[in-house]
Design an enzyme around this catalytic site. Structure first.
Site, PDB file in Angstrom:
ATOM      1  N   LYS A  11      64.142  -9.091  53.291  1.00 13.65           N
ATOM      2  CA  LYS A  11      63.722  -8.201  54.392  1.00 13.65           C
ATOM      3  C   LYS A  11      62.219  -8.300  54.565  1.00 13.65           C
ATOM      4  CE  LYS A  11      61.696  -4.830  51.634  1.00 13.65           C
ATOM      5  NZ  LYS A  11      60.254  -4.623  51.543  1.00 13.65           N
ATOM      6  N   ALA A  96      58.623 -10.594  43.564  1.00 14.58           N
ATOM      7  CA  ALA A  96      57.583  -9.554  43.647  1.00 14.58           C
ATOM      8  C   ALA A  96      56.648  -9.809  44.826  1.00 14.58           C
ATOM      9  CB  ALA A  96      56.785  -9.440  42.343  1.00 14.58           C
ATOM     10  N   LEU A  99      59.423  -8.687  49.661  1.00 13.59           N
ATOM     11  CA  LEU A  99      60.514  -9.121  50.547  1.00 13.59           C
ATOM     12  C   LEU A  99      61.881  -8.587  50.087  1.00 13.59           C
ATOM     13  CD1 LEU A  99      59.321 -12.819  51.021  1.00 13.59           C
ATOM     14  CD2 LEU A  99      59.081 -10.961  52.670  1.00 13.59           C
ATOM     15  N   ASP A 136      64.928   0.451  47.832  1.00 10.83           N
ATOM     16  CA  ASP A 136      65.236  -0.506  48.899  1.00 10.83           C
ATOM     17  C   ASP A 136      66.690  -1.005  48.861  1.00 10.83           C
ATOM     18  OD1 ASP A 136      62.684  -0.386  49.829  1.00 10.83           O
ATOM     19  OD2 ASP A 136      62.058  -2.354  49.088  1.00 10.83           O
TER      20      ASP A 136
HETATM   21  O1  C5P Z   1      62.717   2.168  43.758  1.00  7.34           O
HETATM   22  P1  C5P Z   1      62.001   0.986  43.202  1.00  7.34           P
HETATM   23  O2  C5P Z   1      62.163   0.869  41.719  1.00  7.34           O
HETATM   24  O3  C5P Z   1      62.241  -0.292  43.918  1.00  7.34           O
HETATM   25  O4  C5P Z   1      60.442   1.285  43.436  1.00  7.34           O
HETATM   26  C1  C5P Z   1      59.452   0.635  42.689  1.00  7.34           C
HETATM   27  C2  C5P Z   1      58.282   1.588  42.492  1.00  7.34           C
HETATM   28  O5  C5P Z   1      57.620   1.838  43.739  1.00  7.34           O
HETATM   29  C3  C5P Z   1      58.681   2.973  41.984  1.00  7.34           C
HETATM   30  O6  C5P Z   1      58.706   3.005  40.582  1.00  7.34           O
HETATM   31  C4  C5P Z   1      57.587   3.857  42.538  1.00  7.34           C
HETATM   32  O7  C5P Z   1      56.475   3.809  41.692  1.00  7.34           O
HETATM   33  C5  C5P Z   1      57.212   3.174  43.839  1.00  7.34           C
HETATM   34  N1  C5P Z   1      57.833   3.796  45.027  1.00  7.34           N
HETATM   35  C6  C5P Z   1      57.345   5.019  45.478  1.00  7.34           C
HETATM   36  N2  C5P Z   1      57.919   5.597  46.587  1.00  7.34           N
HETATM   37  C7  C5P Z   1      58.922   4.999  47.251  1.00  7.34           C
HETATM   38  C8  C5P Z   1      59.425   3.744  46.821  1.00  7.34           C
HETATM   39  C9  C5P Z   1      58.849   3.173  45.697  1.00  7.34           C
HETATM   40  O8  C5P Z   1      56.419   5.589  44.886  1.00  7.34           O
HETATM   41  N3  C5P Z   1      59.438   5.607  48.318  1.00  7.34           N
END
Ligand code: C5P
Length: 311
Positions: A11, A96, A99, A136
């Site tokens: 994405k 990382a 995407l 995501d």
């Molecule tokens: O949810 P995911 O593990 O992919 O997100 C990675 C990191 O990005 C989270 O640990 C958080 O620190 C940050 N994040 C955030 N707010 C969001 C999405 C991600 O702070 N809405």
């Protein structure tokens, strides 16, 4: 027994706004997601027991921390499945890079195993599992052009889907999403409402495509996290604009940068200009909601490809 071979699509974020910090430590977002046809390949091969990950990319974990392995584990627990699976990931999506590669691999594994294990949950039934795996992940159960609210995990498809050519420039420098969000906090003024995403969606309903009002609130934080990227990103933006893009933006927390083009001619011009400047780019297309669904039903349909032998 049959194995499934699936495409796991990437994405880009056409726009992204950070509204504030939530009580759960995540950030309240408004974002516009768009699936593109750049993809990893995933083969799900049934095993008697245990979850095994194989991947050709050195920085993708092959143990239980791999997001696809965690997806399989969560689904097996949820569905009371005792069978195992071998998950073979062939990487093409930069790792990382903003995407959504890892999240897409997890969603693809959920959708594929739901079929392979005959659970019948479908995207709606898989959604609660997906949002526990990552913010995501739920988007990839839906695909196309979609609005992402809350942590980005509340997903609503747009009535009018964006169609076009995408040129992705992979800066080749992984950036930690968590670190970028921490940097955002240093300059964040919390607000209740979204500005640009709200305007884009309302104007879209009137038939106008206001790409110029979109931006990515994570860009400054990503550049603060990886200052060495600034020069390459500024050069990339200039070349994409010079070639006539409708939008040039950082995707997610970076470091991938992309341009959206109405036609292949301009996208080709951009790719050539980038190459001449020594910048590596990938040419692809948007995948609309309908196209995303069609590809899914094709890959999960009765003609699921037979891949190799199982143990
Ligand atoms: O949810 P995911 O593990 O992919 O997100 C990675 C990191 O990005 C989270 O640990 C958080 O620190 C940050 N994040 C955030 N707010 C969001 C999405 C991600 O702070 N809405």
């Amino acid at each position: 027994m049959k194995a499934l071979r699936l495409a796991s699509y990437a994405k880009v974020n056409l726009g992204l706004e950070v509204l504030g910090l939530r009580a759960d430590g995540y950030h309240e977002l408004r974002t516009l997601f768009q699936t593109i046809d750049l993809h990893d390949d995933i083969v799900l091969r049934p095993r008697r027991s245990g979850i095994v990950v194989r991947c050709d990319h050195p920085s993708v974990p092959r143990d239980g921390t791999n997001l696809a392995a965690r997806a399989a584990e969560a689904l097996a627990r949820h569905g009371g499945v005792t069978q195992g699976v071998e998950i073979v990931i062939t990487k093409r999506i930069p790792v990382a890079g903003g995407l959504g590669g890892g999240s897409s691999n997890a969603a693809t594994t959920l959708l594929g195993l739901d079929r392979l294990w005959g659970l019948g949950l479908g995207p709606a039934g898989l959604q609660p599992l997906a949002r526990r795996l990552g913010a995501d992940v739920p988007f990839f159960l839906v695909g196309g052009t979609a609005l992402g609210l809350a942590r980005g995990d509340e997903v609503y498809p747009l009535r009018r889907q964006v169609r076009g050519h995408i040129v992705v420039v992979d800066a080749g420098r992984p950036v930690s999403t968590a670190a970028v969000f921490r940097r955002v906090d240093e300059s964040l003024t919390p607000r209740e409402n979204s500005y640009s995403i709200f305007l884009f969606v309302s104007r879209d309903l009137e038939g106008e495509r206001a790409f110029s009002i979109l931006s990515n609130d994570l860009e400054n934080a990503a550049l603060a996290e990886a200052p060495a990227l600034r020069e390459a990103i500024e050069r990339t933006r200039g070349l994409l604009r010079g070639a006539g893009c409708s939008l040039a933006a950082l995707s997610g927390s970076g470091s991938s940068f992309f341009g959206l083009f109405e036609d292949a001619r301009r996208a080709g011009r951009a790719a050539r200009a980038l190459e001449a400047a020594g910048l590596r780019s990938l040419g692809c297309r948007t995948l609309s909601l309908e196209e995303y669904r069609k590809r899914w039903s094709r890959s999960l349909g009765p003609v699921a490809v037979r891949v190799g032998r199982t143990r």
